[in-house]
Scaffold this active site. Structure first.
Site, mmCIF file in Angstrom:
data_model
loop_
_atom_site.group_PDB
_atom_site.id
_atom_site.type_symbol
_atom_site.label_atom_id
_atom_site.label_comp_id
_atom_site.label_asym_id
_atom_site.label_seq_id
_atom_site.Cartn_x
_atom_site.Cartn_y
_atom_site.Cartn_z
ATOM 1 N N HIS A 107 -47.785 16.401 -10.747
ATOM 2 C CA HIS A 107 -47.752 17.839 -11.036
ATOM 3 C C HIS A 107 -46.700 18.579 -10.222
ATOM 4 C CE1 HIS A 107 -51.264 17.841 -13.613
ATOM 5 N NE2 HIS A 107 -51.790 16.965 -12.784
ATOM 6 N N LYS B 80 -45.183 15.718 -17.765
ATOM 7 C CA LYS B 80 -45.635 17.065 -17.403
ATOM 8 C C LYS B 80 -44.432 18.003 -17.357
ATOM 9 C CE LYS B 80 -49.917 15.246 -15.999
ATOM 10 N NZ LYS B 80 -50.555 14.289 -15.119
ATOM 11 N N SER C 51 -54.631 17.810 -9.009
ATOM 12 C CA SER C 51 -54.518 18.202 -10.418
ATOM 13 C C SER C 51 -55.608 19.162 -10.870
ATOM 14 C CB SER C 51 -54.490 16.967 -11.309
ATOM 15 O OG SER C 51 -55.557 16.113 -11.018
HETATM 16 C C1 LIG Z 1 -51.230 13.013 -15.320
HETATM 17 C C2 LIG Z 1 -51.426 12.314 -14.026
HETATM 18 C C3 LIG Z 1 -51.267 10.933 -13.912
HETATM 19 C C4 LIG Z 1 -51.055 10.047 -15.110
HETATM 20 O O1 LIG Z 1 -49.807 10.170 -15.641
HETATM 21 P P1 LIG Z 1 -49.579 9.751 -17.159
HETATM 22 O O2 LIG Z 1 -48.119 9.573 -17.283
HETATM 23 O O3 LIG Z 1 -50.142 10.837 -17.990
HETATM 24 O O4 LIG Z 1 -50.339 8.449 -17.346
HETATM 25 C C5 LIG Z 1 -51.347 10.363 -12.663
HETATM 26 N N1 LIG Z 1 -51.619 11.114 -11.575
HETATM 27 C C6 LIG Z 1 -51.813 12.429 -11.647
HETATM 28 C C7 LIG Z 1 -52.092 13.209 -10.404
HETATM 29 C C8 LIG Z 1 -51.736 13.073 -12.880
HETATM 30 O O5 LIG Z 1 -51.960 14.378 -12.963
#
Ligand SMILES: *Cc1c(COP(=O)(O)O)cnc(C)c1O
Length: 389
Positions: free
Chosen positions: A207, A239, A179
């Site tokens: 992502h 996302k 990320s």
């Molecule tokens: C955003 C993210 C999460 C968390 O997801 P949410 O639904 O926002 O709690 C977990 N792992 C990664 C790699 C992320 O980028």
């Protein structure tokens, strides 16, 4: 005795953060997420959203959300096992399993909780959990909650060496797309090591789903892998889906175990059904509209070519996450503030989120950006670089 025990404890920590340039602030946005946002009274061109396909503000997704709320109300009313599991949740799970190509999928309220549930279900106190050192915080925290034993690896070679001396079994957990750097994990490589060692693999594709791989089917599909029982996928809906929530796509046994013993699944209210309805609309768009991924790829290529021409240090990445490394926390902050004065919103990411000395601008591109938007960002970055010479 102090009459405010919390302040006595917290003040030194807060002051230290401020001194180190690590103070975090929340800004107030007054518009939808998207290329153009209104923040603190200013209109800015934003490169800070994870809405990679521009779906968060799509009229079809809105309408599905509203229709879902009219049909089911806003809140789910209870946890999934206590009456909160509606038809629209159930259908979305079937659609997600079909999308990933796995036997089953299970919805979660957030990706953070999905990772907590997965690792506490698949690991015991005796399990060794091998984690890429760049993994998301939720995968790291999950090992603590499971009271399992965490081992971190730097790369495939490091993992191979470490596994050699370890008892068979265990769990390997990785982000599919990292990320903060934007590059992809070598999933076939991890699977091969896991197969030799009798281990399972968890890929956190927060992502990646919607963005990479054929039809947006994620980082394993991008590297030619079909579903296999050894491989558990976690995806998020907040996302590229532009909605909220998360899912695990896995074998029937893994999903059954999550339902039976996954405490972060069991002891929390189900996702609002209207959110599940919106996610169904999003998934249909993700499957049907390849042109969004094509546009996104073009923006990525434009940015990388332009940044290289300006002489910036951009980490290798073929995903919408493009990391421009600036050095220490103050340098990243200065660059972000400069861009802000130019009307651009690009976030500085600082330690401890990234290693000391690798503070960066994290540029998040979207299919909703135009070629002009990217050109404007590049022009400002060029001005900034020249001014600093
Ligand atoms: C955003 C993210 C999460 C968390 O997801 P949410 O639904 O926002 O709690 C977990 N792992 C990664 C790699 C992320 O980028």
């Amino acid at each position: 005795m102090p009459d405010d025990p919390f302040a006595a404890m917290l003040r030194p920590l807060l002051r230290a953060r401020e001194r180190q340039g690590l103070w975090r602030q929340r800004e107030i946005r007054e518009s939808p997420t998207g290329p153009w946002v209104r923040v603190d009274g200013q209109t800015l061109l934003s490169f800070s959203s994870n809405d990679y396909l521009g779906l968060a503000n799509d009229p079809r997704v809105h309408e599905a959300f509203c229709a879902g709320a009219r049909r089911y109300g806003v809140g789910a009313g209870a946890a999934h096992l206590l009456g909160g599991h509606t038809r629209v949740h159930h259908e979305l799970e079937e659609q997600l399993a079909d999308f990933v190509g796995s036997p089953k999928a299970l919805l979660f309220s957030t990706g953070y909780m999905a990772n907590l549930a997965l690792i506490t279900t698949l690991a015991t106190r005796h399990t060794l959990v091998w984690e890429d050192r760049r993994n998301h915080a939720s995968l790291l925290d999950a090992v603590r909650l499971a009271q399992a034993q965490r081992r971190r690896y730097r790369d495939l070679a490091g993992l191979r060496d470490a596994l050699e001396g370890a008892a068979p079994g265990g769990l390997i957990a990785t982000d599919g797309v990292f990320s903060m750097d934007g590059d992809m994990a070598d999933i076939p490589g991890l699977i091969a090591l896991a197969a030799d060692h009798g281990a399972g693999v968890i890929v956190d594709d927060a992502h990646a789903f919607g963005v990479v791989g054929p039809g947006g089917r994620g980082s394993a599909a991008a590297q030619g892998l079909a579903f296999m029982p050894r491989l558990v996928h976690m995806g998020t809906l907040g996302k590229a889906f532009g909605v909220f929530g998360a899912f695990v796509a896995a074998s029937a046994e893994v999903v059954a175990a999550l339902i039976q013993i996954g405490r972060p699944y069991i002891y929390t209210t189900a996702l609002p059904p209207a959110v599940a309805a919106a996610a169904q609309a999003s998934l249909a768009i993700i499957r049907a509209e390849e042109h969004r991924r094509t546009a996104l790829r073009q923006r990525i290529e434009e940015f990388r070519a332009g940044a290289q021409a300006v002489g910036l240090t951009v980490l290798p990445s073929c995903t919408p996450i493009q990391a421009v490394v600036m050095g220490d926390a103050h340098a990243a902050l200065r660059a972000s503030e400069f861009l802000r004065r130019q009307g651009l919103l690009v976030l500085a990411v600082r330690p401890p989120t990234v290693p000391v000395g690798a503070a960066r601008l994290r540029v998040a591109l979207s299919a909703a950006h135009s070629a002009d938007d990217v050109a404007r960002l590049l022009a400002s970055l060029e001005t900034y670089t020249k001014d600093r010479l």
